[in-house]
Design an enzyme around this catalytic site. Sequence first.
Site, PDB file in Angstrom:
ATOM      1  N   ARG A  45      -2.827 -21.789   7.696  1.00 51.42           N
ATOM      2  CA  ARG A  45      -2.770 -22.154   6.277  1.00 51.42           C
ATOM      3  C   ARG A  45      -1.601 -23.124   6.086  1.00 51.42           C
ATOM      4  O   ARG A  45      -0.844 -23.395   7.007  1.00 51.42           O
ATOM      5  CB  ARG A  45      -2.713 -20.937   5.348  1.00 51.42           C
ATOM      6  N   GLY A  46      -1.477 -23.623   4.834  1.00 47.31           N
ATOM      7  CA  GLY A  46      -0.484 -24.666   4.573  1.00 47.31           C
ATOM      8  C   GLY A  46      -1.211 -26.004   4.614  1.00 47.31           C
ATOM      9  O   GLY A  46      -1.990 -26.255   5.550  1.00 47.31           O
ATOM     10  N   ALA A  47      -0.955 -26.827   3.595  1.00 44.38           N
ATOM     11  CA  ALA A  47      -1.766 -28.040   3.421  1.00 44.38           C
ATOM     12  C   ALA A  47      -1.831 -28.942   4.668  1.00 44.38           C
ATOM     13  O   ALA A  47      -2.925 -29.250   5.158  1.00 44.38           O
ATOM     14  CB  ALA A  47      -1.263 -28.809   2.202  1.00 44.38           C
ATOM     15  N   GLN A 193       3.555 -15.155   2.033  1.00 45.23           N
ATOM     16  CA  GLN A 193       3.951 -16.242   2.936  1.00 45.23           C
ATOM     17  C   GLN A 193       5.473 -16.388   2.989  1.00 45.23           C
ATOM     18  O   GLN A 193       6.025 -16.813   3.993  1.00 45.23           O
ATOM     19  CB  GLN A 193       3.345 -17.583   2.466  1.00 45.23           C
ATOM     20  N   ASP A 234       0.323 -28.736  -2.323  1.00 44.54           N
ATOM     21  CA  ASP A 234      -1.026 -28.832  -1.756  1.00 44.54           C
ATOM     22  C   ASP A 234      -1.691 -30.111  -2.200  1.00 44.54           C
ATOM     23  O   ASP A 234      -2.615 -30.612  -1.544  1.00 44.54           O
ATOM     24  CB  ASP A 234      -1.853 -27.624  -2.155  1.00 44.54           C
ATOM     25  N   ASN A 244       0.748 -26.415  -6.287  1.00 42.13           N
ATOM     26  CA  ASN A 244       1.328 -25.683  -5.156  1.00 42.13           C
ATOM     27  C   ASN A 244       1.105 -24.184  -5.377  1.00 42.13           C
ATOM     28  O   ASN A 244       0.534 -23.763  -6.384  1.00 42.13           O
ATOM     29  CB  ASN A 244       2.817 -26.016  -5.010  1.00 42.13           C
ATOM     30  N   LYS A 245       1.544 -23.429  -4.417  1.00 41.50           N
ATOM     31  CA  LYS A 245       1.332 -21.976  -4.415  1.00 41.50           C
ATOM     32  C   LYS A 245       1.661 -21.326  -5.746  1.00 41.50           C
ATOM     33  O   LYS A 245       2.625 -21.691  -6.396  1.00 41.50           O
ATOM     34  CB  LYS A 245       2.184 -21.374  -3.288  1.00 41.50           C
TER      35      LYS A 245
HETATM   36  O1  MRU Z   1      -2.430 -20.625   0.503  1.00 43.59           O
HETATM   37  P1  MRU Z   1      -1.529 -21.360   1.471  1.00 43.59           P
HETATM   38  O2  MRU Z   1      -0.645 -20.455   2.245  1.00 43.59           O
HETATM   39  O3  MRU Z   1      -2.295 -22.324   2.331  1.00 43.59           O
HETATM   40  O4  MRU Z   1      -0.594 -22.216   0.506  1.00 43.59           O
HETATM   41  C1  MRU Z   1       0.417 -23.017   1.068  1.00 43.59           C
HETATM   42  C2  MRU Z   1       1.282 -23.680   0.054  1.00 43.59           C
HETATM   43  O5  MRU Z   1       1.104 -23.533  -1.135  1.00 43.59           O
HETATM   44  C3  MRU Z   1       2.334 -24.617   0.570  1.00 43.59           C
HETATM   45  O6  MRU Z   1       3.419 -24.665  -0.278  1.00 43.59           O
HETATM   46  C4  MRU Z   1       1.722 -26.029   0.664  1.00 43.59           C
HETATM   47  O7  MRU Z   1       0.507 -25.997   1.355  1.00 43.59           O
HETATM   48  C5  MRU Z   1       2.630 -26.989   1.311  1.00 43.59           C
HETATM   49  S1  MRU Z   1       2.822 -26.676   3.012  1.00 43.59           S
HETATM   50  C6  MRU Z   1       3.899 -27.825   3.657  1.00 43.59           C
END
Ligand code: MRU
Length: 340
Positions: A45-47, A193, A234, A244-245
């Site tokens: 996960r993570g963009a 996370q 994201d 974002n999250k």
């Molecule tokens: O649901 P996730 O864990 O994929 O969400 C991740 C985030 O919101 C991060 O802050 C975002 O993807 C940036 S990662 C460099």
Amino acid sequence: LPKTIEWVNGRVRMINQLLLPYKLEYIETDDPFRVAEAIKRMEIRGAPAIGVAAAFGMALAALKVQERSLKETLNVLERTAEMFKETRPTAVNLFWAVNRMMAVARSATSLEELVKSMISEAEKIALEDEKANRRIGELGSRLLSDGDTVVTICNAGSLATTYYGTATAPIYVAKEKRINVRVIAMETRPYLQGSRLTAFELKLAGIPVSVITDNQIGVIMEKEKVDIVFVGADRVVGDGHVINKIGTYPLALVAKEHGVPFYVAAPTSTIDLEHDIEQIVIERRPSSEAAELFGRRLCPEGVDYIYYAFDITPPRLVTGIITERGIAYPPYPKSLKELV
Ligand code: MRU
């Protein structure tokens, strides 16, 4: 820090993030469907990381279908691209990476060239991500002073990217420059996370980190010395709205109220100049993921547990957006357009 995701001899190897912080285990596969599954289940996960995973997944698909004709192969790849685009809706890096892979596929003149160029494009996407984050780290580290306290949410760390992370990159680079900072990681319900992943990698890197439940952010800004906020994104749309999250928007509001600078760290692959904020799909995940903890339900049966996975921070709350090409400041429609 261990590599989040890598291409190893025709296979993809990635850390299974659902097992952290208890076990550092890898998923290794040559199956594009398994990669798509890993994105859906949030094993990765993570963009930026899901963008890289989808790119490698497309390369795996190219390896699998290489016996057929070029046209047939392209048809299969178009369907594979759609499959990846349906895994998660919010992070733009996923769509950006898959589109880049398809553009390379379409320009190939032979099957051999198609496979070769798709593998090298995917490796390029991964390498570019690492380099962009390093640069974000260099630019962002100039905002830090020795003894600072940084607040972050979710994991926009090395684990969310190929390497370094976005929000964590300035902290890692600062450490190299002997600028020591302390991090307060918001837990980030319900996937945790912050406590599972950000705390894990910062501890591994020798950076002092404390974890808070998300609802403590107000009192923390009131009682503790907080110097700066770094978050990832994201998707950042052209007018500076940041997706974002979940929890990022309230964090930005509290930071504003307390005069604490709020920075977003994101590579230009996260900036989307093609859509308006109203067009972006905010992922809603199964409510059971929020309503259950350690296998037990947290509320009475029959009560709805609402679970939006992301939120939207308006540009007026964002001090600056750190990209690999420079830091964008308001007015964002102008500064983002210039950078991208
Ligand atoms: O649901 P996730 O864990 O994929 O969400 C991740 C985030 O919101 C991060 O802050 C975002 O993807 C940036 S990662 C460099």
